[in-house]
Design an enzyme around this catalytic site. Structure first.
Site, short mmCIF file in Angstrom:
data_model
loop_
_atom_site.label_atom_id
_atom_site.label_comp_id
_atom_site.label_asym_id
_atom_site.label_seq_id
_atom_site.Cartn_x
_atom_site.Cartn_y
_atom_site.Cartn_z
N ASP A 184 13.17 -26.17 -44.72
CA ASP A 184 12.73 -24.88 -45.27
C ASP A 184 13.87 -23.88 -45.30
OD1 ASP A 184 12.80 -24.66 -42.40
OD2 ASP A 184 11.55 -22.88 -42.53
N GLU A 187 15.72 -23.19 -42.24
CA GLU A 187 16.55 -24.31 -41.77
C GLU A 187 16.01 -24.94 -40.50
OE1 GLU A 187 20.37 -21.75 -41.56
OE2 GLU A 187 20.73 -23.16 -43.20
C1 NOJ Z 1 20.36 -21.08 -37.40
C2 NOJ Z 1 19.47 -20.95 -38.58
O1 NOJ Z 1 20.15 -20.36 -39.60
C3 NOJ Z 1 18.22 -20.19 -38.20
O2 NOJ Z 1 17.40 -20.00 -39.29
C4 NOJ Z 1 17.53 -21.00 -37.16
O3 NOJ Z 1 16.38 -20.35 -36.73
C5 NOJ Z 1 18.44 -21.29 -36.00
N1 NOJ Z 1 19.70 -21.85 -36.43
C6 NOJ Z 1 17.79 -22.24 -35.06
O4 NOJ Z 1 17.51 -23.46 -35.69
C1 NOJ Z 2 19.48 -17.98 -41.12
C2 NOJ Z 2 18.35 -17.90 -42.07
O1 NOJ Z 2 17.22 -18.47 -41.45
C3 NOJ Z 2 18.66 -18.63 -43.34
O2 NOJ Z 2 17.61 -18.44 -44.25
C4 NOJ Z 2 19.94 -18.13 -43.94
O3 NOJ Z 2 20.26 -18.89 -45.08
C5 NOJ Z 2 21.08 -18.18 -42.95
N1 NOJ Z 2 20.70 -17.55 -41.71
C6 NOJ Z 2 22.32 -17.49 -43.47
O4 NOJ Z 2 22.05 -16.12 -43.69
#
Ligand code: NOJ
Ligand code: NOJ
Length: 414
Positions: A184, A187
């Site tokens: 999703d 991530e």
């Molecule tokens: C970094 C991701 O970008 C974020 O969306 C996520 O919640 C954390 N890692 C933990 O998986």
């Molecule tokens: C974490 C977010 O969850 C994700 O959607 C995003 O792409 C990355 N950070 C980078 O901003």
């Protein structure tokens, strides 16, 4: 007492910027993150933060959403500098697509020199190619309307197979992979996601129209058929009588054990990011309203900030069970600027087709963003759920692009 107050609220000494001031700061913030000397032209860092958290990469999603905003902004302002940036982006996406990566076009993030990032990550993330295609289709339309068909055929869309142009590659990938599970937009979970699917639907639907306009009729038919299959899948799968629309189904490996409500701002973002092309759900549909109500109520309940807030605004995060605090996942999730601005944007679009007056909630959502900024133009990723102070990646490009987009959708950028 006075001293303690001053120490606890150091930001109160700055005047809250106006929406127009924050608009200028946001455009400047995007340009700064999109034109860094150490970054390949056309690529955008998600944030200048290199540690805690390290966001010094280019995410396909963040960059597509940012350029989608810049393409819309260019259509209004006709600014030559923005046009130059858009063309650099077309160039860097074209070369990115042709680089080997672990999951091909589903690869979510790249190093800032354009090479692929091969460390462990949640991959593939199949929203990326769809979002990029839609942003580029919008750009192609501006050019076609100005008789620049040559540029479009040379750089954006050609009816050749195997695909050798940036939009067509994304459409082919999307048409062949939409029914596969991917990670999703947060991530975190592999499965089938409303956000990803509605973006894929819209890209294929609009891609079919562009293909037809450029006389690639066989492809147009194929993209249209796949789009229809996605539409049928979405309506058969994600509608929910209690929460309106759910975010994810068919989780691979069970997903996050604590993410149970299936209420996620990702659904709202899916509607916003595909506006005005997406035609499965109207903003005024009872189902959409039910979802927005469930979303809003869940965050009202979750955040102390919302309990204490006396205005109409609601601070919105990713999902109520979120544990990502901007640094790691052992904490508690917080409101995000892009989600809080997104709710205001939703009401602006709803307003266009409604007799009810939503101006109070719209203005309050904007004011909430401005209030929790550092009041000098900076927006990070999150603001704390208890005290409202900014945290997570600083100067998040997506925070800025969401503010710009909300201002455009609300008709405040003329
Ligand atoms: C970094 C991701 O970008 C974020 O969306 C996520 O919640 C954390 N890692 C933990 O998986
Ligand atoms: C974490 C977010 O969850 C994700 O959607 C995003 O792409 C990355 N950070 C980078 O901003």
């Amino acid at each position: 007492m006075k001293l303690a107050l001053i120490l606890f609220f150091p930001l109160l000494s700055f005047a809250i910027p106006s929406k127009q001031e924050q608009l200028k700061y946001s455009v400047a913030g995007i340009i700064s993150n999109a034109t860094r000397p150490d970054v390949k032209p056309g690529m955008v860092v998600a944030s200048p933060s290199k540690s805690d958290p390290d966001y010094y990469y280019d995410w396909v999603r963040d960059t597509a959403l940012t350029y989608s905003a810049l393409v819309d902004y260019y259509a209004i302002k006709k600014d030559a500098k923005i046009l130059g940036m858009i063309k650099d982006w077309v160039g860097s996406e074209t070369s990115r697509q042709n680089k080997w990566s672990l999951t091909g076009l589903g690869e979510p993030k790249y190093n800032i020199d354009g090479t692929s990032f091969n460390g462990p990550w949640g991959r593939p993330q199949n929203d990326g190619p769809a979002l990029r295609a839609l942003a580029m289709i919008k750009f192609a339309r501006i050019l076609l309307a100005n008789n620049q068909t040559d540029y479009v055929i040379k750089n954006l869309y050609r009816g050749m197979l195997p695909a050798d142009s940036v939009i067509k590659k994304d459409l082919e990938y999307t048409a062949y992979h939409w029914d596969e599970a991917s990670f999703d937009l947060w991530e975190e979970e592999k499965g089938m996601h409303f956000y990803t699917l509605i973006s894929q639907y819209t890209a294929l639907k609009e891609g079919a129209a562009l293909a037809s306009e450029l006389s690639d009729e066989g492809a147009a038919q194929f993209y249209k058929e796949e789009a229809l299959k996605i539409k049928n899948y979405i309506t058969a799968t994600f509608n929910d009588d209690v929460i309106g629309i759910k975010a994810t189904v068919n989780k691979v490996g069970g997903g996050l054990h604590y993410k149970t409500s299936n209420i996620d701002v990702a659904v709202l973002l899916g509607l916003l990011h595909n506006y005005p092309y997406q035609d499965i759900y109207k903003f005024g549909d009872a189902r959409v309203k039910k979802y927005v109500e469930a979303l809003t109520n869940s965050f009202k309940l979750a955040y102390t900030l919302n309990h204490n807030n006396k205005t109409a605004a609601v601070a919105i995060g990713r999902y109520p069970e979120d544990r990502y605090d901007g640094y790691g996942t052992n904490g508690t999730g917080n409101p995000w600027f892009l989600a809080t601005a997104g709710l205001g944007e939703y009401y602006c679009i709803l307003q266009k087709s409604s007799k009810r007056n939503y101006s109070e909630i719209i203005e309050s959502q904007f004011q909430m963003v401005l209030y929790h900024s550092d009041r000098q133009g900076h927006l990070s990723e999150q603001f704390n759920r208890d005290n409202g102070i900014m945290q997570g990646a600083r100067d998040l490009t997506w925070s800025y692009s969401s503010f710009l987009t909300a201002m455009m959708r609300c008709g405040l950028t003329k």
